[in-house]
Scaffold this motif. Structure first.
Motif, mmCIF file in Angstrom:
data_model
loop_
_atom_site.group_PDB
_atom_site.id
_atom_site.type_symbol
_atom_site.label_atom_id
_atom_site.label_comp_id
_atom_site.label_asym_id
_atom_site.label_seq_id
_atom_site.Cartn_x
_atom_site.Cartn_y
_atom_site.Cartn_z
ATOM 1 N N GLY A 196 2.694 -14.391 -5.834
ATOM 2 C CA GLY A 196 1.374 -14.169 -5.265
ATOM 3 C C GLY A 196 1.498 -13.767 -3.806
ATOM 4 N N LEU A 197 0.509 -13.042 -3.343
ATOM 5 C CA LEU A 197 0.422 -12.650 -1.943
ATOM 6 C C LEU A 197 -0.891 -13.224 -1.426
ATOM 7 N N ALA A 198 -0.821 -14.041 -0.380
ATOM 8 C CA ALA A 198 -2.006 -14.748 0.102
ATOM 9 C C ALA A 198 -2.265 -14.472 1.571
ATOM 10 N N ARG A 225 -7.201 -4.060 0.306
ATOM 11 C CA ARG A 225 -5.951 -3.786 1.027
ATOM 12 C C ARG A 225 -4.848 -4.744 0.612
ATOM 13 N N LEU A 226 -5.204 -5.998 0.372
ATOM 14 C CA LEU A 226 -4.211 -6.978 -0.077
ATOM 15 C C LEU A 226 -3.701 -6.605 -1.471
ATOM 16 N N SER A 227 -4.587 -6.126 -2.340
ATOM 17 C CA SER A 227 -4.186 -5.689 -3.684
ATOM 18 C C SER A 227 -3.247 -4.486 -3.611
ATOM 19 N N LYS A 228 -3.554 -3.554 -2.719
ATOM 20 C CA LYS A 228 -2.697 -2.384 -2.558
ATOM 21 C C LYS A 228 -1.317 -2.804 -2.050
ATOM 22 N N ALA A 229 -1.288 -3.722 -1.098
ATOM 23 C CA ALA A 229 -0.013 -4.233 -0.580
ATOM 24 C C ALA A 229 0.757 -4.961 -1.675
ATOM 25 N N ALA A 230 0.058 -5.718 -2.513
ATOM 26 C CA ALA A 230 0.714 -6.428 -3.617
ATOM 27 C C ALA A 230 1.318 -5.436 -4.604
ATOM 28 N N GLY A 231 0.621 -4.338 -4.877
ATOM 29 C CA GLY A 231 1.161 -3.320 -5.771
ATOM 30 C C GLY A 231 2.428 -2.697 -5.214
ATOM 31 N N ALA A 232 2.410 -2.378 -3.922
ATOM 32 C CA ALA A 232 3.595 -1.792 -3.293
ATOM 33 C C ALA A 232 4.749 -2.787 -3.262
ATOM 34 N N LEU A 233 4.449 -4.035 -2.950
ATOM 35 C CA LEU A 233 5.485 -5.063 -2.909
ATOM 36 C C LEU A 233 6.053 -5.324 -4.302
ATOM 37 N N SER A 234 5.199 -5.313 -5.319
ATOM 38 C CA SER A 234 5.664 -5.474 -6.699
ATOM 39 C C SER A 234 6.651 -4.373 -7.066
ATOM 40 N N GLN A 235 6.340 -3.159 -6.643
ATOM 41 C CA GLN A 235 7.217 -2.026 -6.949
ATOM 42 C C GLN A 235 8.577 -2.208 -6.273
ATOM 43 N N VAL A 236 8.574 -2.624 -5.024
ATOM 44 C CA VAL A 236 9.826 -2.823 -4.294
ATOM 45 C C VAL A 236 10.642 -3.966 -4.906
ATOM 46 N N LEU A 237 9.985 -5.063 -5.202
ATOM 47 C CA LEU A 237 10.691 -6.243 -5.696
ATOM 48 C C LEU A 237 11.098 -6.145 -7.161
ATOM 49 N N SER A 250 5.715 0.611 -11.676
ATOM 50 C CA SER A 250 4.670 1.327 -10.957
ATOM 51 C C SER A 250 3.847 0.390 -10.113
ATOM 52 N N GLY A 251 3.875 0.586 -8.820
ATOM 53 C CA GLY A 251 3.030 -0.192 -7.925
ATOM 54 C C GLY A 251 1.561 0.053 -8.185
ATOM 55 N N GLN A 252 1.203 1.275 -8.619
ATOM 56 C CA GLN A 252 -0.190 1.569 -8.925
ATOM 57 C C GLN A 252 -0.656 0.741 -10.112
ATOM 58 N N ASP A 253 0.200 0.571 -11.124
ATOM 59 C CA ASP A 253 -0.173 -0.257 -12.275
ATOM 60 C C ASP A 253 -0.396 -1.694 -11.835
ATOM 61 N N LYS A 306 -3.729 -1.944 -10.132
ATOM 62 C CA LYS A 306 -4.829 -1.930 -11.099
ATOM 63 C C LYS A 306 -4.983 -3.286 -11.759
ATOM 64 N N ARG A 307 -3.864 -3.914 -12.137
ATOM 65 C CA ARG A 307 -3.939 -5.240 -12.758
ATOM 66 C C ARG A 307 -4.527 -6.250 -11.782
ATOM 67 N N SER A 308 -4.178 -6.148 -10.498
ATOM 68 C CA SER A 308 -4.722 -7.051 -9.500
ATOM 69 C C SER A 308 -6.239 -6.891 -9.418
ATOM 70 N N ARG A 309 -6.717 -5.636 -9.430
ATOM 71 C CA ARG A 309 -8.157 -5.404 -9.372
ATOM 72 C C ARG A 309 -8.847 -5.910 -10.628
ATOM 73 N N LEU A 310 -8.235 -5.735 -11.783
ATOM 74 C CA LEU A 310 -8.823 -6.222 -13.017
ATOM 75 C C LEU A 310 -8.924 -7.746 -13.004
ATOM 76 N N GLY A 311 -7.940 -8.401 -12.426
ATOM 77 C CA GLY A 311 -7.976 -9.854 -12.327
ATOM 78 C C GLY A 311 -9.151 -10.347 -11.499
ATOM 79 N N GLN A 312 -9.592 -9.551 -10.536
ATOM 80 C CA GLN A 312 -10.727 -9.923 -9.708
ATOM 81 C C GLN A 312 -12.018 -9.923 -10.520
ATOM 82 N N LEU A 313 -12.063 -9.111 -11.549
ATOM 83 C CA LEU A 313 -13.260 -8.989 -12.360
ATOM 84 C C LEU A 313 -13.383 -10.105 -13.391
ATOM 85 N N ALA A 314 -12.259 -10.736 -13.711
ATOM 86 C CA ALA A 314 -12.275 -11.773 -14.759
ATOM 87 C C ALA A 314 -12.927 -13.045 -14.268
#
Length: 70
Positions: free
Chosen positions: A19-21, A40-52, A56-59, A62-70
């Motif tokens: 998680g990124l907090a 912006r935090l979701s975008k950073a999490a996507g980029a960090l996920s890709q690096v780590l 796809s950081g974009q995927d 998207k999952r981070s944004r979908l989680g916000q809707l749940a």
């Protein structure tokens, strides 16, 4: 009081691996400002996920944004 927001970092296959907090005193981080920071935090999490974890950081973003809707 203290205010905090967090978004997930996804490993390949969509598994939440970390998680990124962001947190701070409510006087400096009011709720509206914290909520405005989520994209912006979701975008950073996507980029960090890709690096780590590769993939796809974009995927991950998207999952981070979908989680916000749940």
């Amino acid at each position: 009081g203290l205010l905090a927001i967090a978004v997930p970092l996804h490993a390949p296959g969509g598994r939440v691996a970390a998680g990124l907090a962001l947190h701070g005193p409510e006087a400096r981080l009011p709720l509206r400002r914290a909520l405005d920071t989520v994209p912006r935090l979701s975008k950073a999490a996507g980029a960090l996920s890709q690096v780590l974890f590769g993939g796809s950081g974009q995927d991950a973003e998207k999952r981070s944004r979908l989680g916000q809707l749940a």
